[in-house]
Design a protein around this motif. Structure first.
Motif, PDB file in Angstrom:
ATOM      1  N   SER A 130      48.887  38.677  -9.963  1.00 50.22           N
ATOM      2  CA  SER A 130      47.941  38.903  -8.920  1.00 50.22           C
ATOM      3  C   SER A 130      46.935  40.057  -9.050  1.00 50.22           C
ATOM      4  O   SER A 130      45.916  40.040  -8.378  1.00 50.22           O
ATOM      5  N   ASN A 167      46.499  28.594  -9.517  1.00 48.01           N
ATOM      6  CA  ASN A 167      47.631  29.305  -9.166  1.00 48.01           C
ATOM      7  C   ASN A 167      47.192  30.338  -7.966  1.00 48.01           C
ATOM      8  O   ASN A 167      46.175  30.931  -8.080  1.00 48.01           O
ATOM      9  N   PRO A 168      47.930  30.311  -6.940  1.00 48.16           N
ATOM     10  CA  PRO A 168      47.248  31.128  -5.722  1.00 48.16           C
ATOM     11  C   PRO A 168      47.306  32.847  -6.158  1.00 48.16           C
ATOM     12  O   PRO A 168      46.942  33.637  -5.434  1.00 48.16           O
ATOM     13  N   GLN A 169      48.227  32.945  -7.161  1.00 45.56           N
ATOM     14  CA  GLN A 169      48.370  34.186  -7.675  1.00 45.56           C
ATOM     15  C   GLN A 169      47.154  34.995  -8.075  1.00 45.56           C
ATOM     16  O   GLN A 169      46.795  36.037  -7.758  1.00 45.56           O
ATOM     17  N   PHE A 170      46.409  34.335  -8.625  1.00 42.94           N
ATOM     18  CA  PHE A 170      45.246  34.785  -9.251  1.00 42.94           C
ATOM     19  C   PHE A 170      44.136  34.815  -8.477  1.00 42.94           C
ATOM     20  O   PHE A 170      43.892  33.856  -7.482  1.00 42.94           O
ATOM     21  N   ARG A 171      43.743  36.009  -8.133  1.00 47.95           N
ATOM     22  CA  ARG A 171      42.545  36.141  -7.371  1.00 47.95           C
ATOM     23  C   ARG A 171      41.133  35.784  -7.721  1.00 47.95           C
ATOM     24  O   ARG A 171      41.334  35.537  -9.120  1.00 47.95           O
TER      25      ARG A 171
END
Lengths: 75, 376, 408, 528
Positions: C95, C122-126
């Motif tokens: 993230s 992927n919600p981890q990647f901003r």
């Protein structure tokens, strides 16, 4: 009475969900019900089953206590 | 000051608060009119106006028999047994929508925040909180709303400002206006947009009778619907200008995605939490309203105080939340193809329209009766 | 009583549940840079640079590498990153990724689309990391180049980009979602920033390189990489990047403009400098008959920062004259860049197509499919107005007062 | 709050034409006249003071004439009263009857400071001020004698609620002293104290005080009812009473306000609350109390309004910090690393490097250590108390960090939380935060931020469901009342705060009717 309501709601909800599933997946009623009730191994569906069961127990307890209260009042 | 314990009364302000949170609650999760791209806000604006009309229709029905809720109205117009039967259908409807709304939230949490946590846990814990609140009564529910509304409101507003000052907004995204003409907008408004945030207000037919100043409730609710409509427009515009039309179509949780753009002062960034809070409270309100409405229906049908049924019914709802669909795609598809046409429209429009004339007829007779009684 | 049952349920649900998503900070490694190279056996070769936090602690002065790097081959990014733990002790957290280096080979041959999806999903990647196309060296070297000031290399790159964007405009300001939007959009071609290594990357890997005053290796920004759909088509220089940004959204920049009238050669090469502070540009696309026209209106506010020419800055006519000169100069620069893009690539990186889409929806629908050809043959019309507001804390340059200067 | 009201009344008194004793009765229908007949006077006095237990009216004989001595037992020294007034007539037996009140004074009380009261109002005023008023049958005036203060334990500064500016008196263990402290501040015949004797074994005196013209009857009846219901063996402190009269005891939040400060109690009384004074306890209770009371210090009203308003916001903030900071740390560091700014995350990670415990255990350990140290510090003899803080600060704080057992961020967090939890001006309120903090850490450890939010929502639901003597605990916020907002989050200037809080349903809701906003004197025409 609460238990009765509980059962009506439970069965009603199931029927409603399976009707919608029948519409969406174009399956027969029994297929849908089967699908709803198979606990997928490894998932946490048992958690939710357990909760519903607790709800059932609760409704029985509540009914029992309601009846007891009623009896006391009559006495 | 009277010692009324667990009083079932709401103040006008509390009604407004609940209505407002109810309206923006699940809109904050899934957004509205995403398919319409840059014209979504126009559709929202139109349907807000229509929504205000719908609400005043509901209020008008309620005014025929002050102090009576939806279920009691139905008994009045259909008679005891048929009224209760239709009431039961409404209970199913309310509970089912409660399940869907809760599912929206569970999906949000499990996709964005907790990737490994089972969805069941979210559903059970949320339902636990809701059951606790409803068990304590409508008054507590209203006050809880009062406590949180300032945060919900300011955060919603602030998200817009923060994205703006982060320089992530591009107002060109709003153009072209109505490129495809009005066709798609109208198709979208009915039945989807009209039923989803606005038609669902039929649940408030169960709550509004408990407002202390009933005669003002109508005005207040219409104004609140308009205000919340404006906030929804505001949110939609934020989503459009921040995400752009291309992304808006692909994103699952638009407001959250928009808020992820916020980056101020190198420190105020990654404010997903704020959105999750807004969403969480909105969802709690929404599910509670549906749940309470359903419970009141059961109370009316069985003549048992609804408090006894809170816990068992809460477990059923958390159960249904998981059961209604296997995966997210099915959930969305049901939301688009089935729910608006076969659930929302009949329960929100057809049935009320059906019993409205009956109600008028019956209450007319009653009113006349009461008038004569009064004259005696 | 009932509440007690309820509380019991709550507690039991707590006890039953674990903490699925919790990971201690001691058990994670923060990834700051990701590099993608073409794999030898499999499709990609992924390199992650993760922070060695204890080195960066202010309390424990410990000499060691601030980041550590691991390379692995595989067919998709999620697969490789999940497998990284065959060599890395901790769970990788993506993230805080600051830079994504993509080897130009991958971008050219494979296209970037296939792995951008997993990043977007992927919600981890901003959305706050930079997409950088590496020119020359393979991408895996980039996360390793040490820098004495900013000890985490990828953080250094990000800060560098932020700074240049603010002060001069050498980065196209493209983030993941912008990039993907441009791929999807019919009226805009995606671009990304490109970077190169100056110096010896092998030496730059060593932490000892931080001991040297002149870093043996440095990551430099190298202009724009232009894409056709998701495949790399070519590069534009840094100057062009700035000019590109001028048509979009330029924060501030510095231009050096020759003193003489345009085209006229002076004996001495004399210049004046303008610091552009405030910019507004609008893009318009319209058709005259069948001929597409691209129109850019630019309005810039400027401050004079140096003056080699022999002119009296206390007069308003001088300002007017300088304004005209600089407007002309800037205009020519931008036109040149647009023409270059038209001729070399025929790809609309400026978003003229989107402008048409906004301004004339019907026409845009018509030409949507062949917009890039339309773009290539379009007439370009750039209007620049530079307004010079002030000239620092002196008006006349002392140069004009130097007695040796006879012309005055 | 009512204090500003109190202050204002005095100011008005000074500039007004009417005397203070007339002021008191301004709107009341009590006859002003002082009758010649002793019975009439006695009756009207009893009428006025009928509920107050500390009022007495003793019959005496002064020579031939019937007389009576009326006084408030709590306001004067009973011993000197007995010595100088009640006993005097019997010692001097002179046959000649004094004609008028002056002679009576000369004869019987030649050495005492005195005043004459020719109106009934004056009589009441003197009684309220701690005089013993002698009314003689057939006389046109009453004689007021100054008896002198009660003997009591020296009144000290409050030890729990210290302030910088404002009165520095504290209640003592003696109920009479406490009542006199209140009476000194509220010179009002409608300030009534009723007494109860509670405790099967102790028979402790418990007095409820209220201003009968302000306090709502329903609340009052509720208080009386609840106090009468108490059946416990021993009442040794107001805390014993408190537990017996709250609406709900299963809550960490204090539902009854307690204070050591007479000025604070007075302001509550003047708002329309009921004070509960227990003999033997320096802590006086005020009911009904609401959440926001615990964020208001009496000093707020003694300072210009801007700073107190700011301080109040700080108090609310520190309440939140004390509650959620540790759990936020747990949630962010173990669940949501992506929500922290990169640099912060890296530096926290750097500090946690080598710490052998998970964050939850770490923070639990430190919080527990802090609680233990706090408890030890309170219970230990004063002389040893110092040692605890040294050991705590050095060993636990520094050494633990240096040994790598805990991270230094964590020490900062624990310290900050601890400080923040003591910002509430009422000590008993910090218990709530200290207790809930641990639960919140647990929630955060299991569910991360979702858990924190979940718990906060549950907490709010719990809070809104609470009631203190029937008044919603979060009153004036939920249920929201716009007119009450002048003294909740901000303290508006005294002249803007005209109403008593409406959730108490006071009998006279308006404190000040006039507009009193101060302004510079108008100069007309620019001259003068």
């Amino acid at each position: 009475m609460v238990t009765f309501v509980y059962l009506v709601m439970y069965i009603g909800m199931l029927v409603l969900i399976s009707l919608i599933d029948m519409f969406i997946w174009k399956q027969s009623f029994f297929q849908v019900i089967l699908r709803l009730f198979t606990l997928d191994e490894g998932t946490n569906e048992w958690l939710i089953g357990g909760t519903v069961f607790i709800g059932f127990i609760c409704s029985i307890v509540i009914d029992y206590r309601l009846r007891k209260n009623k009896g006391q009042k009559q006495l | 000051m009277k010692q009324q314990k667990l009083m079932e009364k709401l103040s006008l302000w509390q009604l407004a608060v609940l209505l407002f949170t109810f309206e923006i609650g699940s809109v904050a999760v899934v957004g509205v009119g995403n398919d319409l791209r840059q014209d979504a806000w126009i559709a929202v604006a139109i349907s807000t106006l229509l929504g205000a009309g719908i609400v005043s229709f509901y209020i008008m029905l309620l005014k025929r028999a002050p102090g009576k809720n939806l279920f009691e109205l139905m008994t009045i117009s259909f008679g005891k047994w048929l009224g209760k039967g239709i009431g039961l259908l409404y209970v199913f409807y309310f509970f089912y929508i409660a399940e869907r709304v809760l599912r929206d939230f569970c999906e949000l949490i499990t996709t964005v925040i907790f990737e490994n946590t089972p969805i069941e846990i979210i559903s059970i814990t949320m339902m636990g909180v809701i059951a606790y609140m409803i068990y304590l009564g409508l008054e507590v529910f209203g006050r809880t709303g009062e406590i949180f509304i300032p945060y919900v409101f300011t955060f919603t507003i602030l998200i817009g400002f923060a994205t703006f000052f982060s320089g992530e907004m591009d107002f060109k995204n709003l153009l072209p206006v109505m490129a495809e003409g009005s066709g798609p907008i109208i198709q979208h408004i009915f039945p989807r947009l009209l039923t989803f945030p606005f038609g669902e207000l039929i649940t408030f037919m169960v709550i509004i009778p408990y407002v202390t100043q009933f005669n003002k409730a109508g005005k207040v609710s219409v104004i609140t619907v308009l205000v919340s409509g404006m906030i929804i427009i505001y949110g939609t515009v934020i989503e459009i200008v921040t995400l752009g039309t291309e992304q808006l179509e692909r994103t699952v949780f638009p407001l959250l995605s928009a808020a992820r753009y916020i980056s101020l002062l190198e420190f105020i960034e990654r404010v997903d939490l704020v959105v999750v809070f807004i969403v969480m409270f909105g969802i709690i309100t929404k599910v509670s309203v549906f749940f309470f409405a359903g419970l009141k229906g059961l109370e009316h049908i069985t003549n048992i105080s609804y408090r006894y049924m809170v816990l068992p019914m809460a477990t059923i709802i958390s159960y249904g939340t998981i059961l209604i669909s296997d995966n997210f795609a099915e959930h969305i598809e049901e939301g688009i193809r089935f729910i608006p046409h076969y659930m929302h429209v009949p329960f929100q429009f057809i049935l009320p329209a059906l019993f409205a004339p009956l109600l008028f007829w019956r209450t007319k007779k009653q009113k006349r009766g009461s008038d004569t009684n009064g004259s005696k | 009583m009932k509440k007690r049952i309820f509380i019991l349920i709550c507690i039991s649900s707590f006890l039953l549940t674990g903490c699925w998503d919790s990971t201690e900070l001691n058990d994670v490694s923060i990834v700051t840079g990701i590099a993608i190279d073409p794999g030898k056996e499999k499709r990609y070769r992924l390199t992650v640079g993760y922070v060695n936090a204890s080195i960066l602690s202010p309390q424990i002065p410990f000499e060691g590498a601030p980041v550590s790097v691991m390379t692995l081959e595989g067919n998709s990014l999620p697969e490789i990153s999940a497998r990284m733990n065959i060599g890395v002790s901790r769970k990788l957290v993506f993230s805080h990724t600051r830079a994504l280096y993509i080897n130009e080979e991958v971008a050219k041959n494979d296209g970037v689309g296939s792995f951008l999806d997993s990043l977007e999903r992927n919600p981890q990647f901003r959305n706050d990391f930079n997409i950088l196309i590496t020119k020359g060296d393979s991408a895996e070297k980039f996360p390793t180049i040490n820098d004495p000031v900013e000890r985490v290399p990828s953080l250094k790159v990000q800060k560098q980009i932020k700074s240049i964007l603010k002060n001069w405009g050498g980065d196209p300001r493209v983030r993941l979602t912008d990039f993907i939007d441009a791929i999807v959009s019919q009226g805009r071609s995606p671009i990304a920033s490109s970077v190169t290594i100056e110096g010896n990357p092998e030496k730059g890997k060593n932490v000892e390189s931080n001991m040297e005053t002149k870093a043996p290796a440095r990551i430099l920004l190298a202009g724009i990489a232009v894409f056709e759909k998701d495949k790399l088509a070519g590069y534009l220089s840094l100057e062009d990047t700035r000019n590109y940004l001028w048509t979009q959204k330029l924060e501030s920049t510095m231009v050096t403009i020759p003193c003489g009238k345009h085209g006229e050669e002076l004996k001495e090469k004399l210049y004046f400098d303008l610091a552009i502070m405030n910019n507004k540009s609008t893009i318009k696309t319209f058709y005259k008959g069948d001929q597409p026209h691209l129109k850019v209106d630019i309005y810039s506010e400027a401050r004079l920062t140096s003056m080699q020419c022999n002119e009296d800055l206390s007069k308003k006519e001088t300002y007017l004259d300088l304004e005209q000169k600089s407007s002309k100069y800037v205009k020519d620069m931008i036109v040149a860049t647009i023409k270059k893009v038209q001729d070399e690539f025929g790809l609309d990186i400026f978003g003229f197509g989107e402008a048409l889409h906004r301004q004339n929806y019907q026409k845009a629908k018509e030409v949507e499919e062949k917009w890039d050809e339309e773009f290539a043959r379009a007439d370009v019309d750039v209007n620049v107005h530079v307004a010079i507001r002030r000239s620092g804390i002196r008006n006349k340059s002392f140069l004009s007062e130097v007695p040796a200067n006879k012309e005055d | 709050m009512g204090l500003s009201d109190f202050l204002f009344k005095r100011r008005k008194n000074k500039k007004g034409d009417s005397t203070p004793e007339e002021e008191i009765f301004q709107n009341e229908n009590i006859s002003k006249e002082y009758f010649k007949s002793l019975d009439k006077n006695k009756r009207s006095l009893h009428e006025l003071f009928k509920q107050t237990f500390d009022f007495s009216c003793d019959d005496i004989r002064l020579g031939e004439s019937e007389a009576c001595v009326c006084y408030l037992g709590t306001m004067l020294n009973i011993h000197s009263l007995t010595d100088k007034v009640l006993n005097v007539p019997r010692e001097t037996s002179v046959s000649k009857n004094p004609k008028n009140i002056e002679e009576i004074r000369d004869r019987y009380f030649p050495t005492m400071a005195f005043e004459y009261a020719d109106t009934f109002h004056k009589v009441v005023w003197h009684i309220l001020n701690g005089f013993a008023v002698i009314m003689v049958d057939g006389q046109e005036k009453a004689l007021s004698l100054e008896i002198g203060d009660t003997e009591k334990r020296a009144i000290t500064e409050p030890s729990t609620q210290t302030i910088i500016r404002g009165p520095k008196e504290a209640f003592t263990e003696d109920i009479n002293t406490n009542i006199s402290l209140i009476r000194k501040r509220i010179k009002n015949p409608y300030l009534i104290f009723e007494d109860f004797y509670i405790g099967g074994d102790t028979k402790t005196t418990v007095a409820i005080g209220y201003v009968s013209t302000i306090t709502n009857e329903d609340i009052l009846n509720e208080v009386r009812e609840r106090i009468e219901k108490i059946e416990i063996g021993a009442v040794l402190d107001s805390g014993n009473i408190e537990e017996m009269i709250v609406d709900k005891s299963f809550t960490p939040f204090p539902l009854v306000f307690n204070t050591e400060r007479p000025d604070s109690i007075c302001s509550h009384l003047l708002e329309g609350k009921v004070a509960l004074i227990v003999d033997g306890s320096p802590f006086v209770l005020a009911v009904p109390s609401v959440f926001t009371d615990f964020f208001q210090s009496s000093e707020d009203y003694y300072q210009p309004f801007l700073m107190p308003s700011f301080i109040r916001i700080i108090r609310y903030m520190s309440f939140m910090i004390a509650l959620v900071l540790p759990s936020l740390y747990v949630a962010l560091s173990t669940f949501h690393q992506e929500l922290m700014p990169t640099q912060l995350l890296i530096s926290i990670q750097a500090q946690r490097e080598g710490v052998p415990f998970p964050a939850v255990i770490e923070i639990f350990m430190m919080e527990l250590t802090f609680e233990i140290m706090r408890e030890a510090g309170v219970r230990m003899p004063r002389a040893v108390g110092q040692t605890v803080s040294i050991v705590g600060a050095l060993v636990i704080g520094q050494a633990a960090v240096e040994a790598g057992l805990v991270s230094s961020v964590l020490v900062i967090i624990v310290a900050f939380t601890a400080i923040a939890s003591f910002v509430s001006p009422i000590y008993s309120f910090s218990i709530a935060t200290r207790l809930l903090r641990f639960v919140l850490i647990l929630f955060a450890a299991v569910f991360g931020l979702y858990g924190v939010l979940l718990f906060l929502i549950i907490m709010v639901i719990h809070l809104v469901s609470l009631r203190s003597f029937g008044v919603p605990y979060l009153a004036s916020v939920a249920p929201f009342k716009l007119t009450d907002q002048d003294d909740v989050f901000l303290r508006l200037p005294a002249w803007a705060n005209k109403r008593r809080p409406s959730y108490l349903f006071p009998k006279s809701p308006v404190k000040e009717k006039k507009k009193q906003k101060p302004s510079p004197p108008h100069v007309q025409g620019g001259k003068k």
